[in-house]
Design an enzyme around this catalytic site. Structure first.
Site, short mmCIF file in Angstrom:
data_model
loop_
_atom_site.label_atom_id
_atom_site.label_comp_id
_atom_site.label_asym_id
_atom_site.label_seq_id
_atom_site.Cartn_x
_atom_site.Cartn_y
_atom_site.Cartn_z
N SER A 61 0.81 -1.31 0.02
CA SER A 61 0.02 0.03 -0.08
C SER A 61 0.87 1.31 0.10
O SER A 61 0.25 2.36 -0.43
CB SER A 61 -1.04 0.02 1.44
OG SER A 61 -2.30 -0.45 0.88
N LYS A 64 0.71 3.62 -2.99
CA LYS A 64 -0.31 4.07 -3.13
C LYS A 64 -0.08 5.62 -3.45
O LYS A 64 -0.72 6.70 -3.87
CB LYS A 64 -1.42 3.98 -2.14
CG LYS A 64 -2.28 2.62 -2.38
CD LYS A 64 -3.08 2.17 -1.21
CE LYS A 64 -3.66 0.74 -1.37
NZ LYS A 64 -4.48 0.45 -0.37
N TYR A 189 -1.64 -1.95 -10.85
CA TYR A 189 -1.87 -2.08 -9.35
C TYR A 189 -1.29 -3.21 -8.70
O TYR A 189 -0.47 -2.96 -7.69
CB TYR A 189 -3.42 -1.81 -9.04
CG TYR A 189 -3.55 -1.76 -7.67
CD1 TYR A 189 -3.43 -0.79 -6.71
CD2 TYR A 189 -4.17 -3.22 -6.94
CE1 TYR A 189 -3.68 -0.97 -5.43
CE2 TYR A 189 -4.21 -3.13 -5.70
CZ TYR A 189 -4.11 -2.10 -4.74
OH TYR A 189 -4.42 -1.91 -3.41
N TYR A 241 -4.75 3.34 7.47
CA TYR A 241 -6.12 2.83 7.16
C TYR A 241 -6.85 3.35 8.58
O TYR A 241 -6.97 4.57 8.74
CB TYR A 241 -5.87 1.22 7.44
CG TYR A 241 -4.81 0.57 6.51
CD1 TYR A 241 -4.95 0.59 5.25
CD2 TYR A 241 -3.84 -0.32 7.38
CE1 TYR A 241 -3.86 -0.25 4.66
CE2 TYR A 241 -2.84 -0.85 6.39
CZ TYR A 241 -2.91 -0.58 4.94
OH TYR A 241 -1.85 -1.22 4.31
N VAL A 259 0.65 -3.83 3.61
CA VAL A 259 0.64 -5.29 4.27
C VAL A 259 1.91 -6.19 4.09
O VAL A 259 1.94 -7.06 4.74
CB VAL A 259 -0.74 -5.91 3.86
CG1 VAL A 259 -1.83 -5.10 4.27
CG2 VAL A 259 -0.61 -6.30 2.26
#
Ligand code: GLU
Length: 305
Positions: A61, A64, A189, A241, A259
């Site tokens: 992540s 991102k 992605y 998150y 993760v």
């Protein structure tokens, strides 16, 4: 400083047993659950590290924030945020319910999976290979590391098992948030999440943010100052998150976790911090890594608030 880092790592190792490896991507269960390491790069060019700082892991992540930078530089902030919101969420990183029930008619923010997939779909390029190559080259530039590569086994594992991300993406195609071919967007992605890094690489990326978008080692401006402001704000409100609020109170640094067990944390004007600790808490953040950052932020009084 080195002594301080060693103490912090050793006193927080005990938390690793309380966490779990991410198992919904089968290949990630091969990581060393007990590992814990930190790498810090300061704006004066000093480097400090302790623990298992050399192990490699996938960026997940944390990528991102990189696709968000490129999408904003390609399209401008108004266009990007017309398709993706900037609101925190109380639901998990792969929430489907958020997508259907929120009244924005777009994913809540670019740090949850739906928002990140939509963000990737806005990156320019003639085909998926060109889009991914722009992301990889930009990541190399951010960490000053020409050797970055995709971990092929993690990429294949994610691609094979990514049904939930497919569900999110096809839903967004149905509502015209995604305009490109869904499988091509997902392929990029999955690949960007599988870029392999070390805690040093994360600390270097964080350092560029700490220096407001200018690479401290090459003195090249990598992104506009305004873009660093937007990304640091989104990291602060959404980067950890649905634990972002608690993290802001206890640690107070713009941060992004993944993760794979990585956490990138920015101490503006001071240092970039990279953490690795693959055992995760129930929200998907490195369980011992968060504790390490708590101690570090307290000891060095790093909170921005
Ligand atoms: N590749 C992961 C996924 O899409 C990223 C999630 C994460 O690191 O939070 O599920």
């Amino acid at each position: 400083m080195e002594k301080l880092l060693e103490n912090i790592i050793e006193s927080n190792r005990r938390y690793t047993v309380q966490g779990e490896l991410a198992s919904y991507i089968p290949e990630l269960t091969k990581a060393n659950k007990d590992a814990l390491g930190i790498f810090i790069t300061t704006l004066n060019g000093e480097e400090f590290y302790a623990g298992d700082n050399e192990i490699k892991f996938t960026i997940q992540s944390i990528s991102k924030i990189i696709s968000l930078i490129i999408a904003i530089m390609d399209n401008g902030k108004d266009y990007v945020f017309s398709k993706v919101g900037m609101e925190p969420t109380k639901d998990s990183f792969n929430s489907i319910i958020d997508l259907e029930l929120n009244d924005l008619n777009k994913p809540l923010n670019p740090m949850i999976n739906a928002g990140a997939i939509a963000t990737v779909s806005m990156i320019r390029g003639k085909d998926k290979d060109e889009v991914f190559s722009r992301i990889l080259e930009f990541t190399k530039k951010l960490c000053g590391n020409e050797d970055l590569k995709v971990n092929e086994s993690v990429y294949i594992s994610e691609k094979k098992t990514g049904s939930r991300n497919r569900a999110l993406a096809y839903f967004m195609k149905s509502t015209s948030i995604i305009e490109k071919d869904v499988e091509e967007v997902l392929d990029v992605y999955f690949k960007q999440c599988s870029i392999e890094v070390t805690s040093k690489d994360l600390s270097k990326i964080a350092l560029v943010f700490a220096n407001e978008g200018v690479s401290p080692w090459s003195e090249e401006r990598i992104m506009p100052k305004e873009v660093t402001r937007i990304i640091k704000t989104i990291m602060t409100t959404c980067g950890m998150y649905d634990a972002s609020g608690e993290f802001a109170v206890n640690i107070g640094l713009p941060s992004k976790s993944g993760v794979g067990g990585g956490i990138l944390a920015v101490a503006p004007g001071k240092m970039g911090i990279g953490i690795v600790g693959p055992a995760l808490d129930e929200k998907g953040n490195s369980i011992a890594g968060v504790e390490v950052l708590k101690d570090l932020s307290h000891e060095l009084e790093l909170s921005i608030f």
